[in-house]
Scaffold this motif. Structure first.
Motif, mmCIF file in Angstrom:
data_model
loop_
_atom_site.group_PDB
_atom_site.id
_atom_site.type_symbol
_atom_site.label_atom_id
_atom_site.label_comp_id
_atom_site.label_asym_id
_atom_site.label_seq_id
_atom_site.Cartn_x
_atom_site.Cartn_y
_atom_site.Cartn_z
ATOM 1 N N THR A 388 0.846 -1.344 -0.071
ATOM 2 C CA THR A 388 0.013 0.005 0.070
ATOM 3 C C THR A 388 0.875 1.370 0.028
ATOM 4 O O THR A 388 0.303 2.599 -0.205
ATOM 5 C CB THR A 388 -1.046 0.181 1.226
ATOM 6 N N GLU A 389 2.236 1.259 0.518
ATOM 7 C CA GLU A 389 3.270 2.262 0.570
ATOM 8 C C GLU A 389 3.882 2.427 -0.800
ATOM 9 O O GLU A 389 4.952 1.895 -0.837
ATOM 10 C CB GLU A 389 3.884 2.340 1.847
ATOM 11 N N VAL A 390 3.067 2.955 -1.849
ATOM 12 C CA VAL A 390 3.689 3.085 -3.160
ATOM 13 C C VAL A 390 4.764 4.407 -3.120
ATOM 14 O O VAL A 390 4.274 5.256 -2.696
ATOM 15 C CB VAL A 390 2.799 3.526 -4.232
ATOM 16 N N ILE A 391 5.943 4.275 -3.726
ATOM 17 C CA ILE A 391 6.784 5.324 -3.818
ATOM 18 C C ILE A 391 6.470 6.272 -5.042
ATOM 19 O O ILE A 391 6.411 5.701 -6.001
ATOM 20 C CB ILE A 391 8.315 5.072 -3.655
ATOM 21 N N ARG A 392 6.064 7.507 -4.601
ATOM 22 C CA ARG A 392 5.620 8.306 -6.012
ATOM 23 C C ARG A 392 6.712 9.553 -5.802
ATOM 24 O O ARG A 392 6.669 10.280 -5.020
ATOM 25 C CB ARG A 392 4.253 8.876 -5.765
ATOM 26 N N LYS A 393 7.436 9.750 -6.900
ATOM 27 C CA LYS A 393 8.517 10.599 -6.801
ATOM 28 C C LYS A 393 8.696 11.002 -8.228
ATOM 29 O O LYS A 393 8.498 10.239 -9.305
ATOM 30 C CB LYS A 393 9.595 10.416 -6.169
ATOM 31 N N GLN A 406 10.680 -1.789 -8.678
ATOM 32 C CA GLN A 406 10.068 -2.814 -7.970
ATOM 33 C C GLN A 406 10.897 -3.473 -6.917
ATOM 34 O O GLN A 406 12.166 -3.681 -7.404
ATOM 35 C CB GLN A 406 9.448 -3.717 -8.937
ATOM 36 N N THR A 407 10.551 -3.767 -5.735
ATOM 37 C CA THR A 407 11.408 -4.233 -4.607
ATOM 38 C C THR A 407 11.577 -5.662 -5.070
ATOM 39 O O THR A 407 12.768 -6.339 -4.354
ATOM 40 C CB THR A 407 10.714 -4.061 -3.372
ATOM 41 N N ARG A 408 10.793 -6.494 -5.657
ATOM 42 C CA ARG A 408 11.264 -7.912 -5.989
ATOM 43 C C ARG A 408 11.746 -7.802 -7.460
ATOM 44 O O ARG A 408 10.940 -7.494 -8.413
ATOM 45 C CB ARG A 408 10.090 -8.815 -5.932
ATOM 46 N N GLN A 421 6.842 -3.943 -3.491
ATOM 47 C CA GLN A 421 6.512 -2.410 -3.207
ATOM 48 C C GLN A 421 6.833 -1.762 -4.654
ATOM 49 O O GLN A 421 7.952 -2.006 -5.235
ATOM 50 C CB GLN A 421 7.268 -1.778 -2.370
ATOM 51 N N LEU A 422 6.134 -1.004 -5.289
ATOM 52 C CA LEU A 422 6.410 -0.178 -6.584
ATOM 53 C C LEU A 422 6.809 1.107 -6.258
ATOM 54 O O LEU A 422 6.463 1.824 -5.404
ATOM 55 C CB LEU A 422 5.020 -0.180 -7.331
ATOM 56 N N SER A 423 7.622 1.570 -7.268
ATOM 57 C CA SER A 423 8.126 3.183 -7.239
ATOM 58 C C SER A 423 7.600 3.595 -8.704
ATOM 59 O O SER A 423 7.872 3.158 -9.845
ATOM 60 C CB SER A 423 9.556 3.130 -7.407
ATOM 61 N N VAL A 424 6.383 4.805 -8.574
ATOM 62 C CA VAL A 424 5.749 5.127 -9.676
ATOM 63 C C VAL A 424 6.228 6.753 -9.987
ATOM 64 O O VAL A 424 6.391 7.411 -9.083
ATOM 65 C CB VAL A 424 4.301 4.988 -9.429
ATOM 66 N N GLY A 425 6.450 7.026 -11.187
ATOM 67 C CA GLY A 425 6.747 8.147 -11.421
ATOM 68 C C GLY A 425 5.769 9.392 -11.386
ATOM 69 O O GLY A 425 4.594 9.061 -11.219
ATOM 70 N N ALA A 426 6.231 10.454 -10.802
ATOM 71 C CA ALA A 426 5.139 11.438 -10.585
ATOM 72 C C ALA A 426 5.450 12.887 -11.138
ATOM 73 O O ALA A 426 6.414 12.751 -11.660
ATOM 74 C CB ALA A 426 5.103 11.743 -9.140
ATOM 75 N N GLU A 427 4.559 13.801 -11.251
ATOM 76 C CA GLU A 427 4.884 15.126 -11.704
ATOM 77 C C GLU A 427 5.994 15.795 -10.899
ATOM 78 O O GLU A 427 6.111 15.794 -9.757
ATOM 79 C CB GLU A 427 3.617 16.006 -11.650
ATOM 80 N N LYS A 428 6.719 16.571 -11.651
ATOM 81 C CA LYS A 428 7.778 17.229 -10.993
ATOM 82 C C LYS A 428 7.327 18.334 -10.229
ATOM 83 O O LYS A 428 6.524 19.009 -10.446
ATOM 84 C CB LYS A 428 8.793 17.891 -12.166
ATOM 85 N N GLU A 429 8.030 18.354 -8.861
ATOM 86 C CA GLU A 429 7.473 19.272 -7.723
ATOM 87 C C GLU A 429 8.007 20.643 -8.303
ATOM 88 O O GLU A 429 9.171 20.728 -8.604
ATOM 89 C CB GLU A 429 8.095 18.895 -6.620
ATOM 90 N N LEU A 430 6.903 21.478 -8.416
ATOM 91 C CA LEU A 430 7.356 22.861 -8.624
ATOM 92 C C LEU A 430 7.125 23.928 -7.540
ATOM 93 O O LEU A 430 6.653 23.426 -6.458
ATOM 94 C CB LEU A 430 5.977 23.360 -9.660
#
Length: 735
Positions: A388-393, A406-408, A421-430
Motif C-alpha cells: 500500500t505504500e507506493v513510492i511516488r516521486k 520494484q522491490t522484487r 513495493q512499486l516506485s511510480v513516476g510523479a509530476e515534477k515538484e514545482l
C-alpha cells in the motif's frame, strides 16, 4: 543657472551635485576671488514659507560653527525665488562615493574618519546644534584626507518637512536612531547612533538594517537586532566592534554620553593593549511582561490529608475476627477446566499452522515501464500483493504514472502472497514564485538563488519607470505565486532605469520662437519668459535657460524659464576709438593688425590693414561702466602697444588719440614713385562698423568725418594733439 551671478557677487561656474532638497554649484566669489559651493533650494520648495523660514534659521545657526572638520557657511541669501547658502568649497569626494568604490575600508582609515566626525559633532553639540542627518552623503573627504561634515544648515528643516522626498530623508532612514524613527525629540545621542551606522558601513560595506520600504527599515531600528560587524569582516578588532555596539544601542542611556567620549574611545581603540579586549556586554533590563518558568502545582492524592498522613481504614479481618474458616472446593475445579481448554486450542493452532506452511512458489514478473494499474494487475495475477505504500516521486525521463522500480526483481521465486513495493513516476515538484518587485536587482537575485534557481537562468531587462526607483525591479516573469520548475524555467526581471528622461536642448542664441519650438519638441513646458540686457547676445535671442543647462537629463514635463536679450543695457556706450598709425618706414608697405576687448568680450579681431602712409583708423567699441576697452596694435606681426579706453573718458570725450610713428631714421626708398597709392586691406568680415579701406582721395573726407564725430562726442583734445593728428592725416593725402 551656470554663468548667473547670485547677489551680484557669486558667479556660478558648474553644477557639482544635488539631492532631493537642493542643487549644489561651484561658484566664484568675485569679491574675495575664491571658489565657493552654493546650495540652491529646489523650485518645488520655494513657496513653502515654513520650510524657507527654518531653512534660513538653521543655516544661520550653522554659520556660527568654526571647526576644521565642519564645512564653513559664508553667506545666506535670496534672489527672486532663488534661496541659497554659500559655503566652503571642498575639492574631493563624499564618503558615500568612497564606500561604493572600495568598501570595506581599512580599519585604521575608517576609525580615523569616524574620529574626525565625532570631533566635529562635539563642537556642534557644544554650540547647541544637533545635526540630525549624519550619513556618508554628508561627509566630504578632501584631497588632503581632511574630513568635513556638511549640511548642518538644512538637516532639521529637511527631516521635519520632506519625509517623502526621494534621495533625502527617505535615503536617510537607514541612519535613523530609534528615537528619530519614533518621531520624538532627538538629541546629541541620536547623532552618535548615526555615526555608529556610518562606521559599521565603512567596515562591512553594507547597512545594518535593510527593508522593502522606509517604514519597514524604521521598525527594524526600533525592534530588531543587527548582525554584528565582525560576522562580515573578521579583521575588525574587538575594541572597534565594541565602539559600534555601544554607539548603536537602542536605549540612548546605554550609548556614549557625549561625542567627546566616543572620540576618545575611537582614538584609543587601535592601541595594542585594547585590540583584543573583551566583548562589551549590556545586561538586559528586567521586564515584568517577559515569560517566566513557574513550578507546577500537583494535586494531592485522594485519601491523603493536607499534612501528608494517610487515614487509617478498618479492614475486613477486623470484622471477621472470631468467625471459623471453611474450605472452598470450587476454585480448583475452575482452574482445571481452563487448562484443558487451552491445551485443546493449542493443538488446533498447531494443526492449522502446519497446513499454512505449505505455500506454493511463484515467479515475480517485470512490471517496470508499465502503468501502475497494469503493474498491480500483473502482480495480483501471480498471487503477489502490492504494498500500500507506493513510492511516488519525479524521475527524469519517466512519465507520471509509470512504474520505474520494484522491490522484487524480475525472475525472483517467492512464496505466493509475498509483498512487492512499486516506485511510480510523479509530476515534477514545482515551486511557487515569490515576489521580488520593488527590491533592488541584487537583492532579487539573492532571493531567487535561495529558491534553487541558477543565476544563469535569471535574465535582466531594463525599462523606464516613473514610479519605481532606478535599479529596482518593476515586474517579474513568472508572476507571484505561479508554480514553476526552478531548474529549467527562465526568470525575467524588468529593472527600472528611472523616469524616462530627455536631454535639455541648447536654447542660447536662439530666437524666442525657435526656443519655444525646441522646448515643445522635447516634451518640456515653458514656464516663464524674462528679459534682460546683454552685451554678447543680440536683441531678441535667448541669453540663458534656467534651471538646467544644455545636455542635462530632464524629465518630460519639467518647467523651463528662458531669458531674452533686450540688446545692450541703457548705460552701454557705443564709442568709435581713433588711432593714427604709420608704416614702419614711410613709403613702404606695413601690415597693421588690431585686436580689442570691450564689454562684448576679449580677444576680438578688428582686422588687418596694409598701409604705406600714415592713416587714421577707427575701432568701434562697446563700453560698460565696469568694463573698459583695450586696443592692441601690431605692425608687421610685432606687438607695438596697448591702449586703455576708459568708460568715463569716452563718455566725457577726453580720450586722447594716440599716434604710432614710423621707426626713427627710416627714409622712404628713392625708387618709390607713388607712396599715396591705394593701400591693400584685409578685414575680418564678421567685424561690424569697420571703416572701408581709405584711398588717397578719401583721407580728407575721413578726417572731416572724424572731426565731426569728435565734436559730437565731447570737447576737443589739446591743441597740440589735434595739430599733430591733422599733420599726419594730411601727409597721407599728399601726392
Amino acid at each position: 543657472m551656470i554663468g548667473h551671478q547670485l547677489g551680484g557677487r557669486y558667479e556660478v561656474i558648474e553644477r557639482v551635485g544635488g539631492g532631493g532638497m537642493a542643487l549644489v554649484y561651484k561658484a566664484q566669489d568675485l569679491l574675495l576671488n575664491r571658489n565657493v559651493a552654493i546650495k540652491v533650494l529646489r523650485q518645488q520648495f520655494v513657496h513653502d514659507e515654513e520650510f524657507i523660514r527654518r531653512f534660513r534659521r538653521e543655516a544661520q545657526s550653522a554659520a556660527s560653527l568654526s571647526h576644521p572638520n565642519v564645512v564653513s557657511i559664508y553667506d545666506v541669501g535670496q534672489e527672486d525665488d532663488v534661496h541659497y547658502i554659500v559655503m566652503e568649497y571642498v575639492e574631493g569626494k563624499n564618503l558615500n562615493e568612497i564606500i561604493k568604490e572600495r568598501a570595506p575600508l581599512q580599519v585604521d582609515e575608517a576609525v580615523r574618519i569616524a574620529s574626525q566626525i565625532a570631533d566635529a559633532l562635539d563642537h556642534a553639540h557644544h554650540n547647541q546644534i544637533i545635526h540630525r542627518d549624519i550619513k556618508p552623503h554628508n561627509i566630504l573627504i578632501g584631497r588632503n584626507g581632511r574630513v568635513k561634515v556638511t549640511d548642518f544648515g538644512i538637516a532639521r528643516a529637511v527631516t521635519s518637512t520632506t519625509i517623502t522626498q526621494t534621495g533625502s530623508v527617505v535615503g536617510s532612514v537607514h541612519y535613523f536612531s530609534p528615537e528619530h524613527a519614533k518621531g520624538i525629540v532627538t538629541g546629541e545621542k541620536s547623532d552618535l547612533y548615526s555615526l555608529g551606522i556610518v562606521l559599521y558601513q565603512m567596515l562591512t560595506g553594507q547597512l545594518p538594517f535593510l527593508g522593502e520600504s522606509p517604514i519597514s527599515v524604521a521598525l527594524k531600528h526600533l525592534q530588531e537586532e543587527f548582525d554584528e560587524p565582525r560576522k562580515f569582516n573578521p579583521l575588525i578588532p574587538q575594541s572597534v566592534e565594541n565602539v559600534i555596539l555601544k554607539s548603536m544601542r537602542k536605549n540612548p542611556q546605554e550609548r556614549y554620553q557625549s561625542a567627546r567620549e566616543m572620540q576618545t574611545d575611537l582614538e584609543t581603540c587601535l592601541m595594542p593593549e585594547r585590540r583584543n579586549e573583551t566583548k562589551i556586554d549590556f545586561p538586559d533590563e528586567d521586564d515584568i511582561d517577559q515569560t517566566r518558568v513557574m513550578p507546577a502545582i500537583k494535586p494531592e492524592p485522594r485519601g491523603v490529608t493536607s499534612t501528608g498522613a494517610v487515614p487509617v481504614m478498618d479492614s475486613d479481618d477486623d470484622h471477621n475476627k472470631g468467625k471459623p474458616k471453611t474450605k472452598n472446593w470450587k476454585k480448583p475445579a475452575l482452574l482445571i477446566s481452563l487448562t484443558v481448554l487451552i491445551l485443546i486450542a493449542m493443538v488446533g493452532v498447531v494443526w492449522y499452522v502446519k497446513g499454512m506452511l505449505v505455500v506454493p512458489d511463484v515467479t515475480v514478473p517485470n512490471v517496470i515501464g508499465q502503468t501502475e494499474e497494469k503493474a498491480r494487475q500483473m502482480l495480483q495475477d501471480k498471487g503477489l500483493v502490492v504494498s500500500t505504500e507506493v513510492i511516488r516521486k519525479y524521475k527524469e525521463g519517466v512519465d507520471p504514472g509509470i512504474v520505474f522500480d520494484q522491490t522484487r526483481n524480475e525472475g525472483d521465486v517467492v512464496k505466493e502472497g509475498s509483498e512487492v513495493q512499486l516506485s511510480v513516476g510523479a509530476e515534477k515538484e514545482l515551486t511557487k514564485m515569490i515576489s521580488v518587485e520593488g527590491d533592488t536587482y541584487d537583492e532579487a537575485v539573492k532571493k531567487l538563488i535561495a529558491l534553487g534557481i541558477n543565476e544563469d537562468q535569471i535574465k535582466r531587462k531594463d525599462d523606464f519607470s516613473n514610479d519605481i526607483a532606478s535599479g529596482n525591479v518593476i515586474s517579474q516573469t513568472p508572476g507571484v505565486d505561479v508554480e514553476f520548475d526552478p531548474k529549467e524555467t527562465e526568470i525575467v526581471l524588468t529593472v527600472s532605469k528611472g523616469a524616462k528622461t530627455v536631454k535639455m536642448p541648447d536654447l542660447k542664441n536662439k530666437t524666442r520662437s525657435q526656443a519655444e519650438e525646441l522646448i515643445r519638441s522635447a516634451g518640456l513646458v515653458l514656464a516663464q519668459v524674462q528679459e534682460e540686457p546683454s552685451y554678447t547676445i543680440e536683441q531678441g535671442k535667448v541669453t540663458q535657460q534656467w534651471p538646467v543647462e544644455a545636455g542635462t537629463e530632464v524629465n518630460p514635463g519639467d518647467k523651463i524659464t528662458i531669458f531674452i536679450s533686450t540688446g545692450y543695457p541703457p548705460e552701454a556706450l557705443n564709442y568709435d576709438y581713433n588711432i593714427n598709425v604709420s608704416p614702419k618706414e614711410e613709403g613702404k608697405s606695413s601690415k597693421i593688425r588690431i585686436t580689442f576687448e570691450d564689454a562684448r568680450g576679449k580677444n576680438q579681431e578688428w582686422g588687418t590693414r596694409t598701409i604705406k602712409s600714415a592713416q587714421l583708423l577707427t575701432i568701434p567699441l562697446i563700453l560698460a561702466p565696469n568694463v573698459d576697452g583695450v586696443v592692441s596694435v601690431y605692425r608687421d606681426d610685432q606687438f607695438l602697444d596697448t591702449y586703455l579706453v576708459s568708460y568715463s573718458e569716452a563718455k566725457n570725450g577726453t580720450v586722447v588719440v594716440p599716434t604710432i610713428e614710423p621707426e626713427k631714421g627710416a627714409q622712404p626708398p628713392p625708387d618709390e614713385t607713388d607712396p599715396g597709392k591705394v593701400d591693400e586691406e584685409t578685414v575680418d568680415p564678421n567685424q561690424e562698423g569697420e571703416p572701408d579701406t581709405p584711398v588717397d582721395g578719401e583721407v580728407d573726407n575721413e578726417e572731416g568725418d572724424t572731426s565731426a564725430m569728435n565734436k559730437e562726442k565731447g570737447p576737443s583734445k589739446a591743441k597740440g594733439k589735434d595739430n599733430k593728428k591733422k599733420e599726419v592725416v594730411n601727409a597721407s593725402s599728399r601726392p
